[in-house]
Design a protein around this motif. Structure first.
Motif, mmCIF file in Angstrom:
data_model
loop_
_atom_site.group_PDB
_atom_site.id
_atom_site.type_symbol
_atom_site.label_atom_id
_atom_site.label_comp_id
_atom_site.label_asym_id
_atom_site.label_seq_id
_atom_site.Cartn_x
_atom_site.Cartn_y
_atom_site.Cartn_z
ATOM 1 N N GLY A 163 0.465 -1.206 -0.225
ATOM 2 C CA GLY A 163 -0.069 0.063 0.180
ATOM 3 C C GLY A 163 0.796 0.800 -0.216
ATOM 4 O O GLY A 163 2.291 1.604 0.142
ATOM 5 N N SER A 164 0.281 2.673 -0.385
ATOM 6 C CA SER A 164 1.077 3.728 -0.450
ATOM 7 C C SER A 164 0.771 4.171 0.788
ATOM 8 O O SER A 164 2.278 4.679 1.016
ATOM 9 N N GLN A 165 0.109 3.760 2.090
ATOM 10 C CA GLN A 165 0.799 3.851 3.606
ATOM 11 C C GLN A 165 2.272 3.176 4.105
ATOM 12 O O GLN A 165 2.979 4.156 4.701
ATOM 13 N N LEU A 192 4.399 5.761 2.698
ATOM 14 C CA LEU A 192 4.754 7.225 3.292
ATOM 15 C C LEU A 192 6.203 7.032 4.685
ATOM 16 O O LEU A 192 6.453 7.731 5.090
ATOM 17 N N TYR A 246 -4.536 13.828 5.358
ATOM 18 C CA TYR A 246 -4.581 12.886 5.188
ATOM 19 C C TYR A 246 -4.122 12.319 6.892
ATOM 20 O O TYR A 246 -3.065 12.138 6.951
ATOM 21 N N TYR A 262 4.246 17.954 2.151
ATOM 22 C CA TYR A 262 3.349 16.593 1.675
ATOM 23 C C TYR A 262 1.845 16.649 1.001
ATOM 24 O O TYR A 262 1.074 17.784 1.917
ATOM 25 N N ILE A 320 -1.274 16.222 -1.210
ATOM 26 C CA ILE A 320 -2.628 15.097 -2.543
ATOM 27 C C ILE A 320 -3.428 16.081 -3.253
ATOM 28 O O ILE A 320 -3.901 16.557 -2.753
ATOM 29 N N ASN A 374 -8.097 14.051 0.385
ATOM 30 C CA ASN A 374 -8.490 13.213 1.620
ATOM 31 C C ASN A 374 -7.719 14.058 2.504
ATOM 32 O O ASN A 374 -6.467 14.282 3.210
ATOM 33 N N ASP A 406 1.280 12.817 -2.920
ATOM 34 C CA ASP A 406 0.428 11.684 -2.603
ATOM 35 C C ASP A 406 -0.790 11.239 -3.258
ATOM 36 O O ASP A 406 -1.270 12.280 -3.928
ATOM 37 N N PRO A 458 -3.054 8.713 -4.032
ATOM 38 C CA PRO A 458 -3.629 7.570 -5.067
ATOM 39 C C PRO A 458 -5.451 7.595 -5.616
ATOM 40 O O PRO A 458 -5.945 6.373 -5.548
ATOM 41 N N TYR A 459 -5.548 8.907 -5.187
ATOM 42 C CA TYR A 459 -6.801 8.959 -6.084
ATOM 43 C C TYR A 459 -6.568 9.538 -7.627
ATOM 44 O O TYR A 459 -7.882 10.158 -8.488
ATOM 45 N N SER A 507 -0.595 3.950 -5.995
ATOM 46 C CA SER A 507 -1.624 2.632 -5.182
ATOM 47 C C SER A 507 -2.544 2.151 -6.082
ATOM 48 O O SER A 507 -3.483 3.013 -6.809
ATOM 49 N N SER A 526 -4.552 0.483 -4.344
ATOM 50 C CA SER A 526 -6.047 0.596 -3.387
ATOM 51 C C SER A 526 -7.449 0.800 -4.184
ATOM 52 O O SER A 526 -8.634 -0.002 -3.633
ATOM 53 N N LYS A 527 -7.532 2.014 -4.598
ATOM 54 C CA LYS A 527 -8.313 2.338 -4.909
ATOM 55 C C LYS A 527 -8.834 1.734 -6.961
ATOM 56 O O LYS A 527 -10.203 2.251 -6.796
ATOM 57 N N ARG A 567 -3.517 -4.592 -1.052
ATOM 58 C CA ARG A 567 -2.021 -3.905 -0.384
ATOM 59 C C ARG A 567 -1.329 -3.529 -1.365
ATOM 60 O O ARG A 567 -0.077 -3.773 -0.559
ATOM 61 N N TYR A 613 -14.468 12.014 -1.393
ATOM 62 C CA TYR A 613 -14.643 13.636 -0.337
ATOM 63 C C TYR A 613 -14.872 14.637 0.045
ATOM 64 O O TYR A 613 -14.486 15.011 -1.114
#
Ligand code: PMP
Length: 430
Positions: A107-109, A112, A133, A180, A182, A187, A215, A217-218, A244, A246-247, A254, A336
């Motif tokens: 995951g991109s988590q 990070l 985030y 940092y 996004i 998010n 970052d 992910p979206y 990522s 994930s989405k 992951r 969001y």
């Protein structure tokens, strides 16, 4: 050993654990996952929209043909074929790179975490958007960074505020390690930086000699037109880009990645090896097989359309139902919207009442390191269907109206004060 009866080891913990606190989102999950609650809280991708038969066929083919590789250890940097496929995915946001400069992560988590581990000593400054985030804030806190919020406007991170924050640090003889950001479908703010804004932020970061951590992910989940070009598309040396699956495919696998300047990439791989030896080969090869054999662009389109319909349901019902004085962002993609409550209302204090009325959201304070955000909440439209979203907003509007009435009578919202006028802490929802 003094400790406590609950945890005899509490005195032995490293200092950095002081920054590790359960997020408000985590505490909420237990309550919000009850079926009668409409949860506008968590950011869970709607993976039910995947074609599960196709996914099963992909996994089965993988195991039958390459099971001994998929179930074995792999390289610390990640599967080489997947890294090449990631280039195709990133082409959608105009990022070009060499597969050697990509590191696949859990995951991109995890990316990070690795970036912060490589760059930040305790006390190092990280500049982040206000709000930011929650998972990134958790990482920065765990590495004992000094997190400083920088204001956003309706185009995202505000360049004047960023310049000012850098200058203020400079006057104190300090310099941030990272910015940092996004930039796309933020998010929690639901805001997207224009291309001019991205260029400006990059220029500011470069002229100050500060690394930009982007970052994204979206990025592929925009509702109109082409996906926005990433900041990394403009610069290879000054930006670390995080992506990522994930989405766009499935969060449960992951799999994420980082694209970093060459030297940094080497350090990230070493850090990854010490953390996990290698990312899961099984997950990576599942994604790789999926990308090679399934219409992934079509799947992303399906997700986009699904989330656009849910975004519309949210915005329409907010328009129709929210009391005057409430405002919200209008996301052009992602999951969001960021709501600002009427003056005097407190989203954290209001939450127990909302949950009682069977609707959940995340209070704004979770997205700040410094207690800001009491007047805000994050609403996610990714998971409930449009009908549930409308019902959730109806319930939420009722709660806000109730708070407004009490505030009009007593001068402040009931949840903020009890009858003796002292602050009432939000109950532990876990
Ligand atoms: N960054 C942002 C902005 C996110 O919203 C998320 C997930 N909610 C992540 C990173 C982490 O995603 P993952 O580890 O699943 O790739």
């Amino acid at each position: 050993m003094s400790g406590s009866r609950l945890d005899p080891w509490v005195d032995s913990y490293a200092q950095r654990t002081a920054g590790m606190q359960a997020s408000e989102i985590r505490a909420l999950f237990a309550v919000a996952s009850r079926p009668e609650v409409v949860s506008l809280a968590g950011g869970m991708p709607f993976v039910q929209a995947l074609n599960m038969e196709m996914m099963a066929a992909t996994v089965s083919k993988l195991l039958m043909e390459r099971g001994a590789i998929a179930l074995q250890y792999g390289s610390g940097q990640g599967d080489v074929v997947l890294r090449e496929q990631i280039l195709d995915v990133m082409a959608e946001v105009k990022v070009t790179a060499h597969p050697d400069d990509i590191i696949v992560t859990t995951g991109s988590q995890m990316a990070l975490d690795l970036v912060t581990r490589v760059f930040c000593d305790p006390g190092d400054v990280v500049l982040v958007e206000a709000p930011s985030y929650v998972g990134a804030l958790g990482v920065f806190r765990a590495y004992e960074c000094d997190v400083i919020h920088v204001a956003m406007d309706d185009e995202g991170l505000n360049p004047e505020a960023l310049t000012e924050a850098i200058a203020k640090l400079g006057a104190e003889g300090r310099k941030a390690k990272m910015i940092y950001t996004i930039p796309s479908f933020h998010n929690p703010a639901g805001i997207t930086q224009s291309q001019e804004r991205r260029t400006r932020i990059l220029q500011i970061a470069k002229s100050a000699g500060i690394l930009l951590l982007e970052d994204d992910p979206y990025g592929l989940l925009g509702f109109e037109g082409e996906p926005p070009a990433a900041i990394r598309a403009q610069d290879e040396e000054g930006v670390i880009y995080l992506g990522s699956f994930s989405k766009t495919i499935a969060s449960g696998l992951r799999v994420g990645w980082a694209v970093a300047p060459h030297g940094v990439r080497e350090k990230l791989v070493l850090a990854a090896e010490s953390a996990v030896l290698c990312p899961s080969n099984y997950s990576q090869l599942t994604i790789s097989e999926y990308l090679a054999t399934q219409p992934w662009r079509k799947q992303i389109k399906t997700y986009r359309e699904l989330y656009r319909e849910r975004r519309d349901a949210l915005l329409d019902s907010l328009d129709q139902l929210m009391p005057t004085g409430t405002s919200w962002t209008k996301p052009a993609g992602g999951f969001y919207s960021w709501v600002t409550l009427p003056h005097g209302l407190d989203a954290t204090a209001m939450l127990p009442r909302a949950v009682q009325q069977l609707v959940a959201y995340v209070p704004g304070t979770g997205f700040y390191i410094d207690g800001q955000g009491r007047q805000n909440m994050r609403l996610s439209y990714c998971y409930p269907d449009p009908e549930r979203i409308r019902e959730g907003v109806r319930r939420l509007a009722g709660v806000i109206e109730g708070e407004l009435e009490i505030a009009a009578t007593f001068g402040t919202s009931s949840a903020l004060r009890n009858s003796s006028g002292t602050n009432v802490p939000a109950p532990d929802l876990a």
